[in-house]
Design a protein around this motif. Structure first.
Motif, mmCIF file in Angstrom:
data_model
loop_
_atom_site.group_PDB
_atom_site.id
_atom_site.type_symbol
_atom_site.label_atom_id
_atom_site.label_comp_id
_atom_site.label_asym_id
_atom_site.label_seq_id
_atom_site.Cartn_x
_atom_site.Cartn_y
_atom_site.Cartn_z
ATOM 1 N N CYS A 34 -4.106 -7.777 4.556
ATOM 2 C CA CYS A 34 -4.400 -7.668 5.983
ATOM 3 C C CYS A 34 -5.870 -8.021 6.200
ATOM 4 O O CYS A 34 -6.746 -7.554 5.470
ATOM 5 C CB CYS A 34 -4.151 -6.248 6.470
ATOM 6 S SG CYS A 34 -2.453 -5.711 6.289
ATOM 7 N N PRO A 76 -2.370 -3.379 2.047
ATOM 8 C CA PRO A 76 -1.842 -2.218 2.776
ATOM 9 C C PRO A 76 -1.142 -1.201 1.876
ATOM 10 O O PRO A 76 -1.050 -0.036 2.238
ATOM 11 C CB PRO A 76 -0.859 -2.838 3.772
ATOM 12 C CG PRO A 76 -0.507 -4.161 3.208
ATOM 13 C CD PRO A 76 -1.710 -4.615 2.431
ATOM 14 N N GLU A 77 -0.711 -1.619 0.706
ATOM 15 C CA GLU A 77 -0.042 -0.696 -0.224
ATOM 16 C C GLU A 77 -1.011 0.304 -0.841
ATOM 17 O O GLU A 77 -0.599 1.337 -1.350
ATOM 18 C CB GLU A 77 0.662 -1.480 -1.329
ATOM 19 C CG GLU A 77 1.804 -2.325 -0.807
ATOM 20 C CD GLU A 77 2.444 -3.170 -1.893
ATOM 21 O OE1 GLU A 77 2.008 -3.103 -3.065
ATOM 22 O OE2 GLU A 77 3.377 -3.906 -1.560
ATOM 23 N N VAL A 105 -3.650 1.683 0.896
ATOM 24 C CA VAL A 105 -4.282 2.504 1.930
ATOM 25 C C VAL A 105 -3.684 3.907 1.907
ATOM 26 O O VAL A 105 -2.472 4.089 1.907
ATOM 27 C CB VAL A 105 -4.104 1.862 3.326
ATOM 28 C CG1 VAL A 105 -4.610 2.795 4.418
ATOM 29 C CG2 VAL A 105 -4.825 0.526 3.383
ATOM 30 N N ILE A 114 -10.958 2.932 6.792
ATOM 31 C CA ILE A 114 -9.746 2.834 5.985
ATOM 32 C C ILE A 114 -10.083 3.457 4.641
ATOM 33 O O ILE A 114 -11.055 3.057 3.986
ATOM 34 C CB ILE A 114 -9.316 1.365 5.793
ATOM 35 C CG1 ILE A 114 -9.014 0.727 7.152
ATOM 36 C CG2 ILE A 114 -8.102 1.275 4.876
ATOM 37 C CD1 ILE A 114 -8.731 -0.768 7.077
ATOM 38 N N THR A 131 -5.880 -1.247 13.914
ATOM 39 C CA THR A 131 -5.841 -1.175 12.451
ATOM 40 C C THR A 131 -4.493 -0.657 11.972
ATOM 41 O O THR A 131 -3.872 -1.237 11.076
ATOM 42 C CB THR A 131 -6.978 -0.266 11.928
ATOM 43 O OG1 THR A 131 -8.229 -0.814 12.363
ATOM 44 C CG2 THR A 131 -6.953 -0.161 10.427
ATOM 45 N N LEU A 172 -1.604 -2.747 9.743
ATOM 46 C CA LEU A 172 -1.117 -2.226 8.469
ATOM 47 C C LEU A 172 0.383 -1.967 8.513
ATOM 48 O O LEU A 172 1.109 -2.268 7.553
ATOM 49 C CB LEU A 172 -1.866 -0.951 8.095
ATOM 50 C CG LEU A 172 -3.341 -1.138 7.749
ATOM 51 C CD1 LEU A 172 -4.045 0.207 7.663
ATOM 52 C CD2 LEU A 172 -3.501 -1.922 6.457
ATOM 53 N N GLU A 173 0.882 -1.423 9.629
ATOM 54 C CA GLU A 173 2.319 -1.160 9.761
ATOM 55 C C GLU A 173 3.126 -2.454 9.770
ATOM 56 O O GLU A 173 4.198 -2.527 9.175
ATOM 57 C CB GLU A 173 2.612 -0.347 11.016
ATOM 58 C CG GLU A 173 2.240 1.103 10.875
ATOM 59 C CD GLU A 173 2.521 1.914 12.130
ATOM 60 O OE1 GLU A 173 2.684 1.323 13.234
ATOM 61 O OE2 GLU A 173 2.574 3.142 12.014
ATOM 62 N N THR A 222 3.388 -3.745 6.218
ATOM 63 C CA THR A 222 4.290 -2.923 5.437
ATOM 64 C C THR A 222 5.746 -3.190 5.845
ATOM 65 O O THR A 222 6.623 -3.292 4.984
ATOM 66 C CB THR A 222 3.954 -1.433 5.612
ATOM 67 O OG1 THR A 222 2.580 -1.228 5.255
ATOM 68 C CG2 THR A 222 4.812 -0.559 4.733
#
Length: 69
Positions: free
Chosen positions: A5, A20-21, A23, A38, A55, A59-60, A63
């Motif tokens: 991201c 993102p994995e 975070v 973050i 943010t 990230l969502e 994912t």
């Protein structure tokens, strides 16, 4: 390889990339101006220029797109 991201560094405006994995937490530090942070565990925090809501959305989406593949 996971999709990274892209965010913006608040200091110099350059892009920063986040997996993102990895975070653990996203929060807002109330300062002047407020910073979005973050967290990647207790020892590494990264400030970004984007708002907390933006943010989390980024990230969502990353994912969700990974789980659909």
């Amino acid at each position: 390889m996971p999709k990274l991201c892209k965010f913006t560094s608040p200091r110099d405006g350059k892009p920063v990339y986040v997996n993102p994995e990895q975070v653990v937490v996203v929060y807002t530090h109330k300062g002047e101006p407020a910073d979005t942070i973050i967290g990647f565990g207790k020892d590494f925090m990264l400030g970004v220029r984007e708002s907390l809501e933006e943010t989390v959305r980024i990230l969502e989406q990353a994912t969700a797109s990974k789980s659909q593949n």
